[in-house]
Design a protein around this motif. Structure first.
Motif, PDB file in Angstrom:
ATOM      1  N   PRO A 317      39.357  47.160  36.356  1.00 29.51           N
ATOM      2  CA  PRO A 317      40.332  45.848  35.905  1.00 29.51           C
ATOM      3  C   PRO A 317      41.480  45.972  36.838  1.00 29.51           C
ATOM      4  O   PRO A 317      42.773  44.782  36.980  1.00 29.51           O
ATOM      5  CB  PRO A 317      40.120  45.712  34.931  1.00 29.51           C
ATOM      6  CG  PRO A 317      38.677  46.217  34.403  1.00 29.51           C
ATOM      7  CD  PRO A 317      38.487  47.495  35.160  1.00 29.51           C
ATOM      8  N   GLU A 318      41.905  47.084  36.548  1.00 27.78           N
ATOM      9  CA  GLU A 318      43.116  46.960  36.997  1.00 27.78           C
ATOM     10  C   GLU A 318      43.783  46.670  38.615  1.00 27.78           C
ATOM     11  O   GLU A 318      44.641  46.122  39.221  1.00 27.78           O
ATOM     12  CB  GLU A 318      43.751  48.173  37.154  1.00 27.78           C
ATOM     13  CG  GLU A 318      44.039  49.506  36.242  1.00 27.78           C
ATOM     14  CD  GLU A 318      42.826  49.782  35.119  1.00 27.78           C
ATOM     15  OE1 GLU A 318      41.953  50.554  36.032  1.00 27.78           O
ATOM     16  OE2 GLU A 318      41.691  49.340  34.211  1.00 27.78           O
ATOM     17  N   ALA A 319      42.634  46.498  39.248  1.00 30.18           N
ATOM     18  CA  ALA A 319      42.858  46.124  40.694  1.00 30.18           C
ATOM     19  C   ALA A 319      42.964  44.874  41.130  1.00 30.18           C
ATOM     20  O   ALA A 319      43.232  44.360  41.929  1.00 30.18           O
ATOM     21  CB  ALA A 319      40.957  46.345  41.532  1.00 30.18           C
ATOM     22  N   TYR A 320      42.708  43.676  40.128  1.00 28.87           N
ATOM     23  CA  TYR A 320      42.672  42.079  39.949  1.00 28.87           C
ATOM     24  C   TYR A 320      43.709  42.024  38.923  1.00 28.87           C
ATOM     25  O   TYR A 320      43.504  40.505  39.303  1.00 28.87           O
ATOM     26  CB  TYR A 320      41.648  41.867  40.331  1.00 28.87           C
ATOM     27  CG  TYR A 320      39.915  41.645  39.093  1.00 28.87           C
ATOM     28  CD1 TYR A 320      39.992  40.955  38.158  1.00 28.87           C
ATOM     29  CD2 TYR A 320      39.460  43.038  39.403  1.00 28.87           C
ATOM     30  CE1 TYR A 320      39.318  41.188  37.160  1.00 28.87           C
ATOM     31  CE2 TYR A 320      38.450  43.617  38.245  1.00 28.87           C
ATOM     32  CZ  TYR A 320      38.738  41.748  37.248  1.00 28.87           C
ATOM     33  OH  TYR A 320      37.287  42.140  36.075  1.00 28.87           O
ATOM     34  N   ALA A 321      43.164  42.040  37.171  1.00 32.60           N
ATOM     35  CA  ALA A 321      43.694  41.457  36.359  1.00 32.60           C
ATOM     36  C   ALA A 321      44.981  41.546  36.402  1.00 32.60           C
ATOM     37  O   ALA A 321      45.582  41.889  36.319  1.00 32.60           O
ATOM     38  CB  ALA A 321      43.334  42.110  35.409  1.00 32.60           C
ATOM     39  N   GLN A 322      45.476  40.242  35.540  1.00 34.96           N
ATOM     40  CA  GLN A 322      46.208  40.019  35.571  1.00 34.96           C
ATOM     41  C   GLN A 322      47.428  40.022  34.183  1.00 34.96           C
ATOM     42  O   GLN A 322      48.905  39.330  33.713  1.00 34.96           O
ATOM     43  CB  GLN A 322      46.867  38.178  36.017  1.00 34.96           C
ATOM     44  CG  GLN A 322      46.612  38.428  37.246  1.00 34.96           C
ATOM     45  CD  GLN A 322      47.226  38.827  38.363  1.00 34.96           C
ATOM     46  OE1 GLN A 322      48.758  38.959  38.473  1.00 34.96           O
ATOM     47  NE2 GLN A 322      46.659  39.528  39.379  1.00 34.96           N
ATOM     48  N   LEU A 327      48.550  44.622  34.759  1.00 34.41           N
ATOM     49  CA  LEU A 327      49.230  45.281  35.314  1.00 34.41           C
ATOM     50  C   LEU A 327      49.826  46.879  35.815  1.00 34.41           C
ATOM     51  O   LEU A 327      50.576  46.967  37.488  1.00 34.41           O
ATOM     52  CB  LEU A 327      50.208  43.611  34.936  1.00 34.41           C
ATOM     53  CG  LEU A 327      49.818  42.357  36.063  1.00 34.41           C
ATOM     54  CD1 LEU A 327      50.902  41.442  34.964  1.00 34.41           C
ATOM     55  CD2 LEU A 327      49.870  42.481  37.125  1.00 34.41           C
ATOM     56  N   ARG A 328      50.373  46.765  33.943  1.00 35.33           N
ATOM     57  CA  ARG A 328      51.592  48.298  34.216  1.00 35.33           C
ATOM     58  C   ARG A 328      50.925  49.549  35.220  1.00 35.33           C
ATOM     59  O   ARG A 328      50.887  49.897  35.873  1.00 35.33           O
ATOM     60  CB  ARG A 328      52.340  48.081  32.518  1.00 35.33           C
ATOM     61  CG  ARG A 328      52.604  49.732  32.540  1.00 35.33           C
ATOM     62  CD  ARG A 328      52.759  50.303  31.341  1.00 35.33           C
ATOM     63  NE  ARG A 328      50.912  50.464  30.381  1.00 35.33           N
ATOM     64  CZ  ARG A 328      50.581  51.855  31.049  1.00 35.33           C
ATOM     65  NH1 ARG A 328      50.921  52.397  32.148  1.00 35.33           N
ATOM     66  NH2 ARG A 328      49.506  52.171  30.568  1.00 35.33           N
ATOM     67  N   ILE A 329      49.095  49.324  35.040  1.00 34.40           N
ATOM     68  CA  ILE A 329      48.763  50.564  35.235  1.00 34.40           C
ATOM     69  C   ILE A 329      48.566  49.982  36.816  1.00 34.40           C
ATOM     70  O   ILE A 329      48.751  51.257  37.270  1.00 34.40           O
ATOM     71  CB  ILE A 329      47.417  50.553  35.110  1.00 34.40           C
ATOM     72  CG1 ILE A 329      47.517  50.811  33.386  1.00 34.40           C
ATOM     73  CG2 ILE A 329      46.537  51.236  35.504  1.00 34.40           C
ATOM     74  CD1 ILE A 329      45.842  50.706  33.171  1.00 34.40           C
ATOM     75  N   TRP A 330      48.411  49.411  37.395  1.00 39.10           N
ATOM     76  CA  TRP A 330      48.317  48.916  39.006  1.00 39.10           C
ATOM     77  C   TRP A 330      49.021  49.126  39.135  1.00 39.10           C
ATOM     78  O   TRP A 330      49.678  49.465  40.061  1.00 39.10           O
ATOM     79  CB  TRP A 330      48.012  47.680  39.005  1.00 39.10           C
ATOM     80  CG  TRP A 330      47.935  47.148  40.604  1.00 39.10           C
ATOM     81  CD1 TRP A 330      48.781  46.860  40.880  1.00 39.10           C
ATOM     82  CD2 TRP A 330      46.901  47.654  41.748  1.00 39.10           C
ATOM     83  NE1 TRP A 330      48.401  46.400  42.550  1.00 39.10           N
ATOM     84  CE2 TRP A 330      47.536  47.210  42.633  1.00 39.10           C
ATOM     85  CE3 TRP A 330      45.507  48.746  41.605  1.00 39.10           C
ATOM     86  CZ2 TRP A 330      46.971  47.449  43.781  1.00 39.10           C
ATOM     87  CZ3 TRP A 330      45.119  49.082  42.623  1.00 39.10           C
ATOM     88  CH2 TRP A 330      45.868  48.090  43.948  1.00 39.10           C
ATOM     89  N   GLN A 350      38.276  42.660  43.425  1.00 41.58           N
ATOM     90  CA  GLN A 350      37.374  43.643  42.443  1.00 41.58           C
ATOM     91  C   GLN A 350      38.318  45.048  42.848  1.00 41.58           C
ATOM     92  O   GLN A 350      37.460  45.548  42.227  1.00 41.58           O
ATOM     93  CB  GLN A 350      36.899  43.466  40.727  1.00 41.58           C
ATOM     94  CG  GLN A 350      36.919  41.847  40.117  1.00 41.58           C
ATOM     95  CD  GLN A 350      35.531  42.138  39.729  1.00 41.58           C
ATOM     96  OE1 GLN A 350      34.981  42.680  39.093  1.00 41.58           O
ATOM     97  NE2 GLN A 350      35.003  40.560  39.284  1.00 41.58           N
ATOM     98  N   THR A 351      38.013  45.215  43.888  1.00 44.91           N
ATOM     99  CA  THR A 351      37.471  46.639  44.669  1.00 44.91           C
ATOM    100  C   THR A 351      38.767  46.916  45.655  1.00 44.91           C
ATOM    101  O   THR A 351      39.443  45.577  46.517  1.00 44.91           O
ATOM    102  CB  THR A 351      36.629  46.247  45.172  1.00 44.91           C
ATOM    103  OG1 THR A 351      35.568  46.369  44.700  1.00 44.91           O
ATOM    104  CG2 THR A 351      36.294  48.429  45.981  1.00 44.91           C
ATOM    105  N   VAL A 352      39.552  48.340  45.159  1.00 44.29           N
ATOM    106  CA  VAL A 352      40.796  48.331  46.502  1.00 44.29           C
ATOM    107  C   VAL A 352      40.163  49.620  47.187  1.00 44.29           C
ATOM    108  O   VAL A 352      39.373  50.335  46.215  1.00 44.29           O
ATOM    109  CB  VAL A 352      42.007  48.049  45.827  1.00 44.29           C
ATOM    110  CG1 VAL A 352      41.796  49.566  44.729  1.00 44.29           C
ATOM    111  CG2 VAL A 352      43.191  49.154  46.908  1.00 44.29           C
ATOM    112  N   VAL A 353      40.245  49.466  48.592  1.00 42.96           N
ATOM    113  CA  VAL A 353      39.943  50.879  49.415  1.00 42.96           C
ATOM    114  C   VAL A 353      41.136  51.811  49.762  1.00 42.96           C
ATOM    115  O   VAL A 353      41.895  50.611  50.578  1.00 42.96           O
ATOM    116  CB  VAL A 353      38.985  50.645  50.668  1.00 42.96           C
ATOM    117  CG1 VAL A 353      38.597  52.109  51.099  1.00 42.96           C
ATOM    118  CG2 VAL A 353      37.500  49.556  49.620  1.00 42.96           C
TER     119      VAL A 353
END
Length: 622
Positions: A317-322, A327-330, A350-353
């Motif tokens: 969720p950190e990769a896309y949630a608002q 947002l703090r974690i991201w 939902q994915t980051v590489v």
């Protein structure tokens, strides 16, 4: 009137009666106390029998024979020994990952650091000296490749994951089987589609993640039932699926029952049992790991095991949630990986590489005092067994920095190409090629000896207990198997050569129990392993019991060792319910079988584990 009599004779009779009663109670205690210790073994011995051609225990005509009885000329050479059978509640025991042991010993562990999921082995006096029984109704496992999608429910009688993850398609109970549709927490509609989407994000040819052989080894952290690793196999990618024995108990057991490479482990306080620069890709899909804790030490451990230019695919969720917390974690995680010199290779939904740098250039260009720091120049990035993690960046060797990569050939040429890190051990290309050819010949010989027992799909999960450079596993490349290559932490740490060949494995000391469930391997290969543990002062009997624990019923053991060592092992065959398949002296003089000082030859000794059940299991089966 009785009260007026002298009580002298009465006292004597009373004392005599008490003494007789005490002796009788002592006899009862000694008889039943000692017999109770072996009660399960006695019960087991009485209940075993053959049902048609399916072996469920010892021969009936041997039931009344005492230990040490002789049934043939061959048996007269050895002395029989018996082992009790463990209580049924221990049918899934993992001695070095036993939470009951942790509670009993009152070990002071930091739960927030996952120390309770790390290895804590019992002392010698608390080791199990009994055989682990299979669960009630146990059946010979379904063969690969069918096992990828279904297993017998009786073999792993736990369906809580099917209920808990019912909306995510992890697993589904259907009659007497458990099916695996290929779903996961993040990829409900199938791991195959998810894998192709990652390949597409990275612009790999034809949406195939192996990138034309350049991406071969993967570490899947928090793997669930390992469906991600299962669906990578068709792309010639092998994943080490890693998960602890946590609230999702038995997930690794399900993975191994399916025939998928997997290992019980955790990102806690100790380094993962893999050398530096072992994997082209690390993967975490909703793995519930706090990557920011302790100055990012867990992310830095992933960095250590990733190759130059390696990827970390993160679906969370950190990769896309608002929302505010995500947002703090991201934001904090993005800042951390930037200081680690990682870049975003791709980001979608939902994915980051992220991708690791190819050289040390970025590290050297950082501002002085930037955190995390580089690891000390004298630190060994490949020392892992019982070594604590460090919150520092592992820089590349001079070779990798200069070549801007690992310099490995694409798969499958990688398996037989001399790895660049051969030079770390002073091994020549000739030594590597000769070792590869020698083990190819030996494996052909093994399969000839087992030809009457082993068919194309008889074995799937194989362990090489002393893998050296991995040539035994390389010789099996044309068979539909995978090999867990084990390297001792006491000798040359050649595990990095094994990973450089596109194979997988782990460090392990065979004086301790292995981190796996009972009944998870079809074949164990022990090349001079017994001689090695004898030199360390460890027990061959303990090792045999441990091998029996991790070996599947009807599985095989290949022991290659000194003739005297093999003769000492033979006395345990009946006690273990192992059956001799073949025994052959080996010509001395080769690099594999050096003749001992007294001229003793080596022997190849192959046995098969029989399928046996306790009386309780037999009652349930009937």
């Amino acid at each position: 009137m009785m009260r007026g009599r002298s009580d002298g004779g009465q006292k004597k009779r009373l004392i005599a009666s008490v003494c007789i009663l005490a002796l009788f109670l002592c006899f009862l205690y000694m008889y039943y106390g000692s017999s109770n210790q072996g009660a399960s073994a006695l019960e087991y011995g009485r209940s075993l029998r053959k049902l048609g051609t399916s072996y469920l225990g010892g021969d009936d005509d041997n039931d009344n024979k005492q230990d040490g009885s002789v049934t043939s000329e061959e048996d007269s050479l050895v002395v029989a020994k018996s082992f009790p059978v463990c209580d049924d509640r221990h049918s899934e025991i993992i001695p070095c990952l036993d939470r009951n042991f942790i509670y009993q010993m009152r070990l002071k562990l930091d739960l927030s650091l996952m120390e309770h999921y790390e290895r804590h082995c019992p002392p010698p006096e608390r080791k199990f000296n009994c055989l682990i029984p299979p669960p009630s109704g146990y059946k010979v496992p379904i063969k690969w490749p069918k096992s990828r999608d279904e297993v017998w429910q009786a073999n792993i009688p736990h369906n809580h994951l099917a209920k808990e993850k019912s909306d995510q398609n992890w697993m589904v109970v259907k009659g007497d089987k458990i099916n695996f549709p290929g779903g996961g927490t993040h990829f409900h509609y199938g791991a195959d589609k998810y894998i192709a989407s990652i390949a597409n994000m990275l612009n790999f040819s034809n949406d195939v993640l192996n990138d034309e052989g350049r991406l071969r080894t993967v570490l899947d952290v928090g793997c669930g039932v390992a469906s991600f690793g299962a669906y990578l196999l068709s792309s010639d990618i092998i994943a080490m699926s890693l998960a602890p024995n946590d609230v999702h108990q038995n997930q690794i057991q399900f993975a191994l029952e399916r025939g998928i490479p997997a290992y019980l482990g955790v990102l806690g306080t100790k380094r993962l049992p893999y050398p530096s620069r072992s994997f082209e890709l690390a993967h975490c899909s909703r793995c519930r790991i706090d990557w920011l804790q302790r100055d990012g030490i867990l992310l830095l451990e992933l960095d250590r095991v990733l190759r130059p230019g390696g990827y970390f695919a993160y679906s969370s969720p950190e990769a896309y949630a608002q929302d505010e917390e995500d947002l703090r974690i991201w934001k904090e995680m993005s800042a951390l990986v930037e200081r680690m010199c990682w870049i975003i290779a791709a980001k979608r939904n939902q994915t980051v590489v992220w991708q690791k740098p190819l050289s040390n250039d970025c590290y050297l260009e950082r501002e002085p005092g930037t955190q995390p720091p580089l690891c000390r120049s004298d630190a060994d990035p490949d020392a892992v067994y019982g070594v604590s993690m460090e919150a520092c960046i592992t820089p590349y060797s001079k070779h990798d920095h200069k070549t801007k990569g690992s310099g490995l050939a694409p798969w499958p040429a990688r398996m037989t190409s001399p790895p660049p890190r051969l030079a770390d051990f002073g091994y020549s290309t000739h030594t590597f090629e000769k070792d590869t050819e020698l083990w190819k010949q030996q494996v052909d010989s093994y399969w000839n000896l087992m030809s009457s027992k082993v068919k194309a799909n008889t074995v799937r999960n194989i362990m090489d207990m002393k893998a050296h450079m991995g040539s035994f596993a390389a010789a099996l490349k044309d068979k539909d198997v995978w090999v867990m290559n084990v390297v001792s932490p006491d000798g040359p740490n050649t595990l990095k050569l094994i990973y450089d060949r596109g194979l997988i494995g782990t460090n392990h000391n065979w004086c301790e129990a292995f981190s796996t469930y009972p009944r998870t391997y079809d074949l164990l290969h022990a090349w001079t392993v017994f001689s090695d543990i004898k030199s360390k002062g460890c027990s061959a009997e303990d090792l045999l019991i441990e091998m029996d624990r991790i070996l599947r019923p009807t599985g095989f053991v290949i022991i290659r060792d000194k003739e005297s060592v093999v003769e000492s092992i033979k006395k345990y065959m009946k006690a273990l319910h192992w059956e001799v398949v073949a025994s052959e002296k080996v010509t001395a003089g080769s690099e594999l079988d050096q003749e001992s000082e007294d001229g003793e030859s080596n022997v190849v000794f192959i046995v098969q584990k029989k399928l046996w059940l306790t009386s309780e299991s037999l009652r349930d089966t009937e």
